[in-house]
Design an enzyme around this catalytic site. Structure first.
Site, PDB file in Angstrom:
ATOM      1  NE  ARG A 128      -3.839  -0.262   2.574  1.00  8.54           N
ATOM      2  CZ  ARG A 128      -5.108  -0.686   2.475  1.00  8.54           C
ATOM      3  NH1 ARG A 128      -5.401  -1.953   2.369  1.00  8.54           N
ATOM      4  NH2 ARG A 128      -6.097   0.173   2.496  1.00  8.54           N
TER       5      ARG A 128
ATOM      6  CE1 TYR B 147      -4.630   6.967  -2.874  1.00 11.54           C
ATOM      7  CE2 TYR B 147      -5.009   6.127  -0.657  1.00 11.54           C
ATOM      8  CZ  TYR B 147      -5.382   6.938  -1.711  1.00 11.54           C
ATOM      9  OH  TYR B 147      -6.497   7.737  -1.593  1.00 11.54           O
TER      10      TYR B 147
ATOM     11  CD  GLU C  60       5.582   6.412   3.040  1.00 14.06           C
ATOM     12  OE1 GLU C  60       5.310   7.604   3.251  1.00 14.06           O
ATOM     13  OE2 GLU C  60       6.129   5.706   3.915  1.00 14.06           O
TER      14      GLU C  60
ATOM     15  CE  LYS D 150      -4.137  10.684  -2.631  1.00 15.04           C
ATOM     16  NZ  LYS D 150      -4.745  11.799  -3.395  1.00 15.04           N
TER      17      LYS D 150
ATOM     18  CB  VAL E 280     -19.196   0.273  -0.395  1.00 13.43           C
ATOM     19  CG1 VAL E 280     -20.623   0.629  -0.774  1.00 13.43           C
ATOM     20  CG2 VAL E 280     -18.930   0.669   1.056  1.00 13.43           C
TER      21      VAL E 280
HETATM   22  N1  UDP Z   1     -12.835  -5.894   2.120  1.00 13.40           N
HETATM   23  C1  UDP Z   1     -13.567  -7.072   2.252  1.00 13.40           C
HETATM   24  N2  UDP Z   1     -14.094  -7.628   1.116  1.00 13.40           N
HETATM   25  C2  UDP Z   1     -13.955  -7.081  -0.126  1.00 13.40           C
HETATM   26  C3  UDP Z   1     -13.215  -5.880  -0.246  1.00 13.40           C
HETATM   27  C4  UDP Z   1     -12.655  -5.321   0.902  1.00 13.40           C
HETATM   28  O1  UDP Z   1     -13.741  -7.607   3.348  1.00 13.40           O
HETATM   29  O2  UDP Z   1     -14.466  -7.652  -1.089  1.00 13.40           O
HETATM   30  C5  UDP Z   1     -12.280  -5.279   3.338  1.00 13.40           C
HETATM   31  C6  UDP Z   1     -10.805  -4.910   3.241  1.00 13.40           C
HETATM   32  O3  UDP Z   1      -9.988  -6.007   3.626  1.00 13.40           O
HETATM   33  C7  UDP Z   1     -10.725  -3.752   4.216  1.00 13.40           C
HETATM   34  C8  UDP Z   1     -12.094  -3.089   4.129  1.00 13.40           C
HETATM   35  O4  UDP Z   1     -12.950  -4.055   3.540  1.00 13.40           O
HETATM   36  O5  UDP Z   1     -10.540  -4.218   5.531  1.00 13.40           O
HETATM   37  C9  UDP Z   1     -12.111  -1.823   3.281  1.00 13.40           C
HETATM   38  O6  UDP Z   1     -11.483  -2.122   2.068  1.00 13.40           O
HETATM   39  P1  UDP Z   1     -11.489  -1.120   0.828  1.00 13.40           P
HETATM   40  O7  UDP Z   1     -10.771  -1.814  -0.286  1.00 13.40           O
HETATM   41  O8  UDP Z   1     -12.870  -0.654   0.538  1.00 13.40           O
HETATM   42  O9  UDP Z   1     -10.671   0.175   1.271  1.00 13.40           O
HETATM   43  P2  UDP Z   1      -9.582   0.548   2.388  1.00 13.40           P
HETATM   44  O10 UDP Z   1     -10.366   1.168   3.477  1.00 13.40           O
HETATM   45  O11 UDP Z   1      -8.870  -0.697   2.846  1.00 13.40           O
HETATM   46  O12 UDP Z   1      -8.691   1.484   1.689  1.00 13.40           O
END
Ligand code: UDP
Length: 323
Positions: free
Chosen positions: A142, A145, A147, A149, A188
């Protein structure tokens, strides 16, 4: 008043274009469409106060005419997208931010940076207050992204201190709503698309990790207030109501009335365990507070995605991502 918005065809960028137009501004939007979609701005075709230019802000940029404000929204903001394009992500946060700051400087314009809760990494302070410096792995997946930002914030503050540019920095926490890309891989969108198509809902890890979700209308209102009356230091804008990913999965299943089962998948590397904004500063300084609860925001988002399922638009977006 005329503003330049980078990343204008993206999820947040396109909503921000709408808000600035509604407030009477002229808007020029830039986007290279790597993750943005011109469809998000199709309703503005023929609007004399809006112009959309296909351009990558990470390359040399000159835009004619004068600007009162430059808002740098361009970024690959979904973990799946930035893991697929780590170098573009680093470029747009570093070179792209420098280029956008250069335009602000040449115009003596206000500069607005879209930063992120990811600057806090996997936080050891909870909830996250702006004065917390974060817990970021500088070389993990990650880091492209996080670093970039963090660099973007640093260079924004340097331009403020050295060139006295009037700058704003918003730290955006998980935001959702209409115009997200259905296949962006975020939680989401994944859960809603999976629930609406009857596929298994993919819960990563044990689902106990938390996020705090802000509906897009609330987020855009906070961003606009920050642009007009905020200070130069970073400000958290997000919804402090925190949920586990399992709670989110259950809520999406309930609201879509889906038959999908919830299945578990491995937790991605460096996935933050908890996240919740401390919005004391935004409340005090901007008189801002989110008003749309997760249940209501999810209902509106589901209503947006339902008719898209199976449509050519959804397929073309999916193909674009695969390609
Ligand atoms: N996540 C999940 N199922 C999915 C996609 C994401 O359980 O299909 C989890 C992911 O592991 C994280 C959280 O949902 O803990 C939020 O993930 P997202 O990719 O939306 O953004 P983040 O907040 O991690 O940047």
């Amino acid at each position: 008043m005329r503003v330049l918005i980078t990343g204008a065809a993206g999820f947040l960028g396109s909503h921000l274009v709408d808000r600035f137009l509604a407030e009477g501004y002229e808007v020029v939007g830039l986007d290279n469409f790597i993750t943005g979609d011109p469809e998000n701005l199709a309703h503005l075709t023929g609007n004399a106060k809006f112009e959309l230019l296909r351009h990558d802000i990470s390359t040399f940029t000159y835009v004619p005419g004068r600007f009162d404000g430059v808002l740098h929204l361009a970024s690959l903001a979904s973990p799946v997208d930035y893991l697929n394009h780590p170098i573009e992500t680093l470029k747009v946060g570093s070179i792209g931010t420098l280029n956008a700051l250069g335009i602000a400087k040449a115009n003596k314009a206000r500069f607005f940076l879209a930063s992120t809760s990811e600057v806090y990494g996997d936080p050891t302070v909870h909830p996250q207050v702006e004065s917390y410096w974060g817990n970021v792995n500088p070389i993990g997946p990650r880091s492209c992204y996080d670093e970039s930002k963090r660099f973007a914030e640093a260079v924004t503050m340097a331009y403020h201190r050295e060139h006295e540019i009037d700058t704003r920095i918003v730290r955006i926490f998980n935001t959702y709503g209409p115009r997200m890309q259905p296949h962006d891989g975020r939680v989401v969108t994944n859960f809603i698309v999976q629930a609406l198509t009857g596929q298994p809902i993919t819960l990563y890890g044990d689902g106990s990790q938390t996020r705090s979700f802000c509906y897009v209308d609330d987020e855009i209102d906070g961003i606009f207030r920050l642009y007009t009356k905020g200070d130069n230091l970073p400000t958290n804008v997000g919804n402090p109501r925190e949920f586990t990913m399992r709670q989110l999965a259950d809520l999406v299943v309930e609201l879509t009335d889906s038959k999908s089962e919830i299945v578990t998948r491995p937790l991605p590397a460096d996935d933050p365990k908890q996240r919740q904004p401390d919005i004391t500063k935004a409340r005090r300084q901007l008189g801002w507070e989110p008003t749309i609860a997760l249940r209501e925001g999810l209902r509106r988002t589901i209503d947006y995605f339902r008719p898209l399922i199976g449509s050519p638009r959804m397929k073309s977006r999916a193909q674009k991502l695969v390609g």
